[in-house]
Design a protein around this motif. Structure first.
Motif, PDB file in Angstrom:
ATOM      1  N   ARG A 191     -22.674  58.142 129.329  1.00  7.64           N
ATOM      2  CA  ARG A 191     -22.472  59.313 130.186  1.00  7.64           C
ATOM      3  C   ARG A 191     -23.661  59.596 131.095  1.00  7.64           C
ATOM      4  NH1 ARG A 191     -18.013  61.917 127.884  1.00  7.64           N
ATOM      5  NH2 ARG A 191     -17.857  61.587 125.659  1.00  7.64           N
ATOM      6  N   ASP A 192     -24.863  59.258 130.656  1.00  7.68           N
ATOM      7  CA  ASP A 192     -26.056  59.560 131.452  1.00  7.68           C
ATOM      8  C   ASP A 192     -26.481  58.411 132.366  1.00  7.68           C
ATOM      9  OD1 ASP A 192     -26.994  57.822 129.499  1.00  7.68           O
ATOM     10  OD2 ASP A 192     -28.705  59.076 128.928  1.00  7.68           O
ATOM     11  N   ASN A 193     -25.674  57.374 132.449  1.00  9.09           N
ATOM     12  CA  ASN A 193     -25.981  56.228 133.311  1.00  9.09           C
ATOM     13  C   ASN A 193     -25.443  56.526 134.716  1.00  9.09           C
ATOM     14  OD1 ASN A 193     -26.425  53.759 134.492  1.00  9.09           O
ATOM     15  ND2 ASN A 193     -25.689  52.581 132.735  1.00  9.09           N
ATOM     16  N   GLU A 226     -10.267  59.849 130.864  1.00  5.06           N
ATOM     17  CA  GLU A 226     -10.292  60.521 129.574  1.00  5.06           C
ATOM     18  C   GLU A 226     -11.673  60.391 128.959  1.00  5.06           C
ATOM     19  OE1 GLU A 226      -8.521  57.261 126.606  1.00  5.06           O
ATOM     20  OE2 GLU A 226      -7.180  57.716 128.251  1.00  5.06           O
ATOM     21  N   ASP A 227     -11.928  61.228 127.973  1.00  2.00           N
ATOM     22  CA  ASP A 227     -13.166  61.106 127.225  1.00  2.00           C
ATOM     23  C   ASP A 227     -13.088  59.825 126.402  1.00  2.00           C
ATOM     24  OD1 ASP A 227     -15.654  61.891 126.435  1.00  2.00           O
ATOM     25  OD2 ASP A 227     -14.950  63.236 124.861  1.00  2.00           O
TER      26      ASP A 227
END
Length: 139
Positions: free
Chosen positions: A108-110, A126-127
């Protein structure tokens, strides 16, 4: 820049600086000889500057989709469109081979990678949670 599909070990070895580690000849040979495995390499003046791998997966009730396994761009060539061009080339290959879609997972932080994928047409659907198994002998 030119993007070509790798078909020989010498191409993989020449691009091994783009992988997480040195090319393992046996694994590279196996990858190249599987019809549903794809390695595309981006070249600038015959120098490998980026690579992407994709693996086709088929499920009995869904058909075949492309899994974008790995994307890497030489640090000196980042933010020049190499990554996006590789993603679009793999997506085009997937469409040409009859895949109904393509997917990838990333952290997620890329933010740079997420921007590359979104810029090449990917959408968040989607998650996603990734669970892994690690085996000692992975040849």
């Amino acid at each position: 820049m030119e993007i070509r599909r790798a078909g020989e070990i010498r191409e993989v070895v020449a691009a091994e600086h783009l992988f997480d580690g040195p090319a393992r000849v046996g694994a590279a040979e196996r990858f190249l000889h599987e019809s549903g495995h794809h390695l595309l390499i981006a070249y600038v003046a015959e120098r490998p500057v980026g690579m992407i791998t994709g693996v086709e997966t088929t499920h009995p009730d869904k058909g075949t989709e492309m899994f974008l396994y790995e994307l890497s761009v030489d640090p000196a060539y980042r933010r020049r469109g190499v990554g996006g061009s590789l993603v679009r080339a793999l997506a085009e290959l997937a469409r040409d081979r009859g895949c109904y879609g393509m997917w990838v997972g990333t952290e997620r932080d890329n933010t740079a990678t997420l921007a590359t994928y979104r810029g090449a047409g990917a959408t968040d659907e989607e998650d996603f949670v990734a669970l892994t198994w690690s085996f000692r002998n992975h040849d």
